[in-house]
Design a protein around this motif. Sequence first.
Motif, PDB file in Angstrom:
ATOM      1  N   UNK A 166       5.141  -2.881 -11.101  1.00  0.00           N
ATOM      2  CA  UNK A 166       5.101  -1.688 -12.115  1.00  0.00           C
ATOM      3  C   UNK A 166       4.243  -0.522 -11.499  1.00  0.00           C
ATOM      4  N   UNK A 167       4.819   0.637 -11.993  1.00  0.00           N
ATOM      5  CA  UNK A 167       4.152   1.768 -11.589  1.00  0.00           C
ATOM      6  C   UNK A 167       2.631   2.136 -12.025  1.00  0.00           C
ATOM      7  N   UNK A 190      10.580   1.334  -9.338  1.00  0.00           N
ATOM      8  CA  UNK A 190       9.876   0.291  -9.886  1.00  0.00           C
ATOM      9  C   UNK A 190       9.236  -0.967  -9.066  1.00  0.00           C
ATOM     10  N   UNK A 191       9.879  -1.068  -7.830  1.00  0.00           N
ATOM     11  CA  UNK A 191       9.329  -1.991  -6.905  1.00  0.00           C
ATOM     12  C   UNK A 191       9.761  -1.819  -5.586  1.00  0.00           C
ATOM     13  N   UNK A 192       9.010  -2.188  -4.563  1.00  0.00           N
ATOM     14  CA  UNK A 192       9.399  -2.164  -3.220  1.00  0.00           C
ATOM     15  C   UNK A 192       9.340  -3.175  -2.482  1.00  0.00           C
ATOM     16  N   UNK A 193      10.284  -3.885  -1.983  1.00  0.00           N
ATOM     17  CA  UNK A 193      10.118  -5.108  -1.165  1.00  0.00           C
ATOM     18  C   UNK A 193      10.337  -4.775   0.388  1.00  0.00           C
ATOM     19  N   UNK A 225      -1.628  -3.305   5.460  1.00  0.00           N
ATOM     20  CA  UNK A 225      -1.065  -1.945   5.494  1.00  0.00           C
ATOM     21  C   UNK A 225       0.309  -1.742   4.488  1.00  0.00           C
ATOM     22  N   UNK A 226       0.912  -2.947   4.381  1.00  0.00           N
ATOM     23  CA  UNK A 226       2.221  -2.988   3.578  1.00  0.00           C
ATOM     24  C   UNK A 226       1.743  -2.760   2.116  1.00  0.00           C
ATOM     25  N   UNK A 227       0.824  -3.446   1.558  1.00  0.00           N
ATOM     26  CA  UNK A 227       0.500  -3.269   0.169  1.00  0.00           C
ATOM     27  C   UNK A 227       0.259  -1.847  -0.137  1.00  0.00           C
ATOM     28  N   UNK A 228      -0.666  -1.132   0.895  1.00  0.00           N
ATOM     29  CA  UNK A 228      -1.028   0.271   0.799  1.00  0.00           C
ATOM     30  C   UNK A 228       0.281   1.001   0.821  1.00  0.00           C
ATOM     31  N   UNK A 235       2.175   0.684  -2.600  1.00  0.00           N
ATOM     32  CA  UNK A 235       1.461   1.167  -3.785  1.00  0.00           C
ATOM     33  C   UNK A 235       1.444   2.736  -3.724  1.00  0.00           C
ATOM     34  N   UNK A 236       1.456   3.280  -2.349  1.00  0.00           N
ATOM     35  CA  UNK A 236       1.516   4.818  -2.506  1.00  0.00           C
ATOM     36  C   UNK A 236       3.002   5.284  -2.706  1.00  0.00           C
ATOM     37  N   UNK A 237       4.086   4.347  -2.203  1.00  0.00           N
ATOM     38  CA  UNK A 237       5.310   4.648  -2.555  1.00  0.00           C
ATOM     39  C   UNK A 237       5.491   4.623  -4.084  1.00  0.00           C
TER      40      UNK A 237
END
Length: 159
Positions: A49-50, A95-98, A116-119, A122-124
Amino acid sequence: MRRILLWFLTTVSTLVLLFGYRTSTSSTLPDDEAAGGSATPSTTARATTPSPTTTAGSSSGSTALPAAGTFTGSTADTRWGPVQTRITVANGRITAVDVVQYPDGNAKDREINADAIPQLVDETIQAQTAQIDMVSGATVTSTGYLESLQSALDQAHRA
């Protein structure tokens, strides 16, 4: 004369020890269990979710995506391994980035990318664009992530 000889031998010994020291420049580490490695993290980071604090526009006005669907970016080949992203777009918003692929060949890669990836994801989702900050300490992964993300966004704009 003895002092000069002692000084000279000390200097030579110090230089030999200094130049003989091998630093780790290899991307491979010893066996992960021997190095105290942990379990492999999931290869997919997902934010569904954004953020509620996301603003609805930018100065360029190109944040709204014209398409809905799932778009997979090209694979970015980095020094430590491939990075590839997949975005989900609904109602003109990410709405999502995999993160489909990322460097995970050794314990150090997994440790760095677990943070790093979750950051980056989230920023995207907050920024709704590929113009986000890179993560300090994960420059290679961040560069590959941004390249693949931009490719996915380009596909979404063309759809």
